[in-house]
Scaffold this motif. Structure first.
Motif, PDB file in Angstrom:
ATOM      1  N   GLN A  12      39.290  33.509  42.450  1.00 42.80           N
ATOM      2  CA  GLN A  12      39.988  34.583  42.668  1.00 42.80           C
ATOM      3  C   GLN A  12      40.392  35.409  41.184  1.00 42.80           C
ATOM      4  O   GLN A  12      41.392  35.743  41.202  1.00 42.80           O
ATOM      5  CB  GLN A  12      41.115  34.597  43.574  1.00 42.80           C
ATOM      6  N   CYS A  13      39.412  35.201  40.186  1.00 43.67           N
ATOM      7  CA  CYS A  13      39.688  35.831  39.130  1.00 43.67           C
ATOM      8  C   CYS A  13      39.740  37.273  38.992  1.00 43.67           C
ATOM      9  O   CYS A  13      40.481  37.925  38.126  1.00 43.67           O
ATOM     10  CB  CYS A  13      38.823  35.100  37.915  1.00 43.67           C
ATOM     11  N   GLY A  14      38.845  37.862  40.003  1.00 43.99           N
ATOM     12  CA  GLY A  14      38.870  39.244  40.079  1.00 43.99           C
ATOM     13  C   GLY A  14      37.742  40.140  39.149  1.00 43.99           C
ATOM     14  O   GLY A  14      37.718  41.106  39.104  1.00 43.99           O
ATOM     15  N   ARG A  15      37.024  39.052  38.308  1.00 49.13           N
ATOM     16  CA  ARG A  15      36.089  39.795  37.437  1.00 49.13           C
ATOM     17  C   ARG A  15      34.809  40.441  37.928  1.00 49.13           C
ATOM     18  O   ARG A  15      34.385  41.703  37.739  1.00 49.13           O
ATOM     19  CB  ARG A  15      35.403  38.575  36.461  1.00 49.13           C
ATOM     20  N   CYS A  16      34.444  39.957  39.127  1.00 51.77           N
ATOM     21  CA  CYS A  16      33.253  40.759  40.010  1.00 51.77           C
ATOM     22  C   CYS A  16      33.853  41.945  40.694  1.00 51.77           C
ATOM     23  O   CYS A  16      33.256  42.902  40.618  1.00 51.77           O
ATOM     24  CB  CYS A  16      32.768  39.942  40.975  1.00 51.77           C
ATOM     25  N   VAL A  17      35.228  41.945  41.043  1.00 50.08           N
ATOM     26  CA  VAL A  17      35.550  43.237  41.691  1.00 50.08           C
ATOM     27  C   VAL A  17      36.005  44.250  40.529  1.00 50.08           C
ATOM     28  O   VAL A  17      35.759  45.522  40.913  1.00 50.08           O
ATOM     29  CB  VAL A  17      36.967  42.865  42.489  1.00 50.08           C
ATOM     30  N   ALA A  18      36.426  43.647  39.597  1.00 50.21           N
ATOM     31  CA  ALA A  18      36.753  44.883  38.414  1.00 50.21           C
ATOM     32  C   ALA A  18      35.417  45.364  38.008  1.00 50.21           C
ATOM     33  O   ALA A  18      35.294  46.567  37.586  1.00 50.21           O
ATOM     34  CB  ALA A  18      37.513  44.049  37.362  1.00 50.21           C
ATOM     35  N   ALA A  19      34.256  44.455  37.699  1.00 53.40           N
ATOM     36  CA  ALA A  19      33.163  44.975  36.866  1.00 53.40           C
ATOM     37  C   ALA A  19      32.412  45.807  38.073  1.00 53.40           C
ATOM     38  O   ALA A  19      31.523  46.846  37.680  1.00 53.40           O
ATOM     39  CB  ALA A  19      32.259  43.805  36.579  1.00 53.40           C
ATOM     40  N   ARG A  20      32.184  45.446  39.321  1.00 53.68           N
ATOM     41  CA  ARG A  20      31.446  46.278  40.214  1.00 53.68           C
ATOM     42  C   ARG A  20      32.116  46.372  41.496  1.00 53.68           C
ATOM     43  O   ARG A  20      31.830  45.834  42.463  1.00 53.68           O
ATOM     44  CB  ARG A  20      30.203  45.360  40.486  1.00 53.68           C
ATOM     45  N   PRO A  21      33.252  47.205  41.531  1.00 45.87           N
ATOM     46  CA  PRO A  21      33.843  47.535  42.758  1.00 45.87           C
ATOM     47  C   PRO A  21      32.832  48.332  43.697  1.00 45.87           C
ATOM     48  O   PRO A  21      33.369  48.337  44.709  1.00 45.87           O
ATOM     49  CB  PRO A  21      34.899  48.689  42.512  1.00 45.87           C
ATOM     50  N   ASP A  22      31.814  48.847  43.707  1.00 48.01           N
ATOM     51  CA  ASP A  22      30.930  49.153  44.506  1.00 48.01           C
ATOM     52  C   ASP A  22      30.176  48.193  45.396  1.00 48.01           C
ATOM     53  O   ASP A  22      29.523  48.386  46.416  1.00 48.01           O
ATOM     54  CB  ASP A  22      29.909  50.123  43.842  1.00 48.01           C
ATOM     55  N   VAL A  23      30.092  46.862  44.859  1.00 42.66           N
ATOM     56  CA  VAL A  23      29.459  45.820  45.526  1.00 42.66           C
ATOM     57  C   VAL A  23      30.572  44.785  45.895  1.00 42.66           C
ATOM     58  O   VAL A  23      30.334  44.290  47.114  1.00 42.66           O
ATOM     59  CB  VAL A  23      28.597  45.026  44.552  1.00 42.66           C
ATOM     60  N   PHE A  24      31.622  44.417  45.278  1.00 42.70           N
ATOM     61  CA  PHE A  24      32.695  43.433  45.720  1.00 42.70           C
ATOM     62  C   PHE A  24      33.884  43.920  45.839  1.00 42.70           C
ATOM     63  O   PHE A  24      34.168  44.883  45.509  1.00 42.70           O
ATOM     64  CB  PHE A  24      32.734  42.307  44.645  1.00 42.70           C
ATOM     65  N   GLY A  25      34.459  43.421  46.867  1.00 36.91           N
ATOM     66  CA  GLY A  25      35.919  43.650  47.285  1.00 36.91           C
ATOM     67  C   GLY A  25      36.798  42.375  47.496  1.00 36.91           C
ATOM     68  O   GLY A  25      36.300  41.184  47.696  1.00 36.91           O
ATOM     69  N   TRP A  26      38.077  42.534  48.020  1.00 37.00           N
ATOM     70  CA  TRP A  26      38.865  41.524  48.281  1.00 37.00           C
ATOM     71  C   TRP A  26      38.863  41.397  50.021  1.00 37.00           C
ATOM     72  O   TRP A  26      38.883  42.187  50.535  1.00 37.00           O
ATOM     73  CB  TRP A  26      40.184  41.451  47.852  1.00 37.00           C
ATOM     74  N   SER A  27      38.715  39.858  50.428  1.00 32.64           N
ATOM     75  CA  SER A  27      38.866  39.975  51.676  1.00 32.64           C
ATOM     76  C   SER A  27      40.364  39.767  51.966  1.00 32.64           C
ATOM     77  O   SER A  27      41.269  39.503  50.952  1.00 32.64           O
ATOM     78  CB  SER A  27      38.237  38.595  52.097  1.00 32.64           C
ATOM     79  N   THR A  28      41.143  40.304  53.013  1.00 30.76           N
ATOM     80  CA  THR A  28      42.326  40.201  53.313  1.00 30.76           C
ATOM     81  C   THR A  28      42.605  39.772  54.725  1.00 30.76           C
ATOM     82  O   THR A  28      41.725  39.781  55.733  1.00 30.76           O
ATOM     83  CB  THR A  28      42.898  41.836  53.269  1.00 30.76           C
ATOM     84  N   GLY A  29      44.005  39.068  54.994  1.00 31.03           N
ATOM     85  CA  GLY A  29      44.196  38.547  56.046  1.00 31.03           C
ATOM     86  C   GLY A  29      44.134  36.941  55.921  1.00 31.03           C
ATOM     87  O   GLY A  29      43.423  36.364  55.010  1.00 31.03           O
ATOM     88  N   PRO A  30      44.682  36.282  56.585  1.00 29.53           N
ATOM     89  CA  PRO A  30      44.961  34.941  56.480  1.00 29.53           C
ATOM     90  C   PRO A  30      43.543  34.101  57.024  1.00 29.53           C
ATOM     91  O   PRO A  30      43.571  32.952  56.854  1.00 29.53           O
ATOM     92  CB  PRO A  30      45.949  34.288  57.339  1.00 29.53           C
ATOM     93  N   GLY A  31      42.600  34.565  57.962  1.00 33.53           N
ATOM     94  CA  GLY A  31      41.534  33.852  58.524  1.00 33.53           C
ATOM     95  C   GLY A  31      40.451  33.752  57.661  1.00 33.53           C
ATOM     96  O   GLY A  31      39.300  33.891  57.990  1.00 33.53           O
ATOM     97  N   ALA A  32      40.510  32.742  56.590  1.00 36.76           N
ATOM     98  CA  ALA A  32      39.537  32.448  55.791  1.00 36.76           C
ATOM     99  C   ALA A  32      39.048  30.792  55.909  1.00 36.76           C
ATOM    100  O   ALA A  32      37.759  30.637  55.720  1.00 36.76           O
ATOM    101  CB  ALA A  32      40.011  32.298  54.293  1.00 36.76           C
ATOM    102  N   ALA A  33      39.283  30.273  56.788  1.00 36.33           N
ATOM    103  CA  ALA A  33      39.144  28.990  57.213  1.00 36.33           C
ATOM    104  C   ALA A  33      37.996  28.805  58.040  1.00 36.33           C
ATOM    105  O   ALA A  33      37.941  29.730  58.909  1.00 36.33           O
ATOM    106  CB  ALA A  33      40.308  28.056  57.632  1.00 36.33           C
ATOM    107  N   THR A  34      37.191  27.844  57.742  1.00 36.21           N
ATOM    108  CA  THR A  34      35.904  27.741  58.585  1.00 36.21           C
ATOM    109  C   THR A  34      35.802  26.106  58.990  1.00 36.21           C
ATOM    110  O   THR A  34      36.342  25.558  58.253  1.00 36.21           O
ATOM    111  CB  THR A  34      34.794  28.153  57.775  1.00 36.21           C
ATOM    112  N   LEU A  35      34.899  25.978  59.789  1.00 38.33           N
ATOM    113  CA  LEU A  35      34.818  24.481  60.363  1.00 38.33           C
ATOM    114  C   LEU A  35      32.994  24.011  59.537  1.00 38.33           C
ATOM    115  O   LEU A  35      33.213  22.864  59.987  1.00 38.33           O
ATOM    116  CB  LEU A  35      34.435  24.562  61.760  1.00 38.33           C
TER     117      LEU A  35
END
Length: 273
Positions: A73-96
């Motif tokens: 979550q350094c944010g480099r990809c989001v800052a450099a290419r906001p047309d491709v990358f974004g942030w996921s929001t909400g608490p539901g990141a856990a997977t099985l």
């Protein structure tokens, strides 16, 4: 302080997940590929300095994907290419499964349902009183702050029937943080072996999931998956208290419908930091 603030402002304890919580829905998770941008030019993944942890990959078909288990979550990809990358929001990141952290995920709903069914059958006996044991296996300390926040009046993990214990012999769920320091390999295994059955292991944070930015190295094992069997994988650097609660509820199959998947959003100016 909390009592006075409660008298002044009313009840502060969240009702999530029984009721929606605007703050939970707005919490920021790992980076992700924006919808419809998976087929952007493959050279994005090879751009120097775009991702210091190597979380951006391309699959054999050339689709761009993000391994959220390695995202710090350094944010480099989001800052450099906001047309491709974004942030996921909400608490539901856990997977099985570990593979489901590579987004966009492959379609494997059948196997995922099988894994979920086996975990649910194993944890059904835990019912409403669950004890947690935490082990730091080489963490930077950030995940520990988020875990400790579960005990404050805002999150109040006790309202969900969950309690921390000092002894692994009393524990039902093992929360593990850190990149899997080699000096903690045996202590972690001994803690796991001392827990009674049924037991659940949750890898908390990107360090525990994929080793973070310090792996591979001579000092770490690249996450805890090779040390103890992991049932729930929770990315984030660090994951928020809401995300940790979500992982616990996923492990216990106590999550209400509609509180599962995070949402991808394009970066706003205030997000690029």
């Amino acid at each position: 302080m909390w009592a006075l603030r409660g008298l002044r402002n009313g009840v502060l304890t969240t009702r999530w997940p029984a009721r929606p919580d605007d703050y939970a829905a707005a919490t920021r998770g790992p980076a992700t590929v924006l919808p419809g941008r998976e087929n952007a030019e493959a050279s994005v993944a090879d751009a120097p300095g775009l991702c210091p942890s190597g979380a951006i990959v391309t699959d054999p078909s050339g689709r761009i994907r993000v391994d959220q288990g390695r995202c710090i979550q350094c944010g480099r990809c989001v800052a450099a290419r906001p047309d491709v990358f974004g942030w996921s929001t909400g608490p539901g990141a856990a997977t099985l499964t570990r593979d489901r952290l590579i987004v966009p995920p492959e379609e494997d709903s059948g196997s995922l349902a099988t894994v979920a069914g086996k975990l649910s059958a194993r944890t059904r006996a835990l019912r409403r009183s669950v004890h947690l044991r935490h082990v730091d296996a080489g963490s930077d300390g950030s995940e520990e702050w988020e875990i400790m926040a579960l005990l404050n009046p805002v999150y109040d993990i006790h309202r969900l029937g969950m309690f921390f214990t000092a002894s692994p012999r009393h524990a039902d769920i093992l929360l593990v943080t850190g990149a899997g320091a080699r000096g903690m390999t045996e202590p972690l295994r001994e803690t796991y072996d001392a827990m009674p059955h049924p037991k659940v292991v949750i890898a908390v944070g990107s360090d525990a999931v994929g080793g973070g930015i310090v792996s591979p190295s001579c000092a770490t094992s690249g996450g805890i998956g090779d040390i103890v069997p992991v049932d729930v994988w929770l990315p984030g650097s660090p994951p928020t208290p809401f995300a940790i609660l979500h992982a616990l509820l996923v492990a216990l199959d106590r999550l209400p419908d509609g509180n599962v998947a995070p949402v991808a959003h394009a970066a706003r100016d205030g997000d690029r930091r």
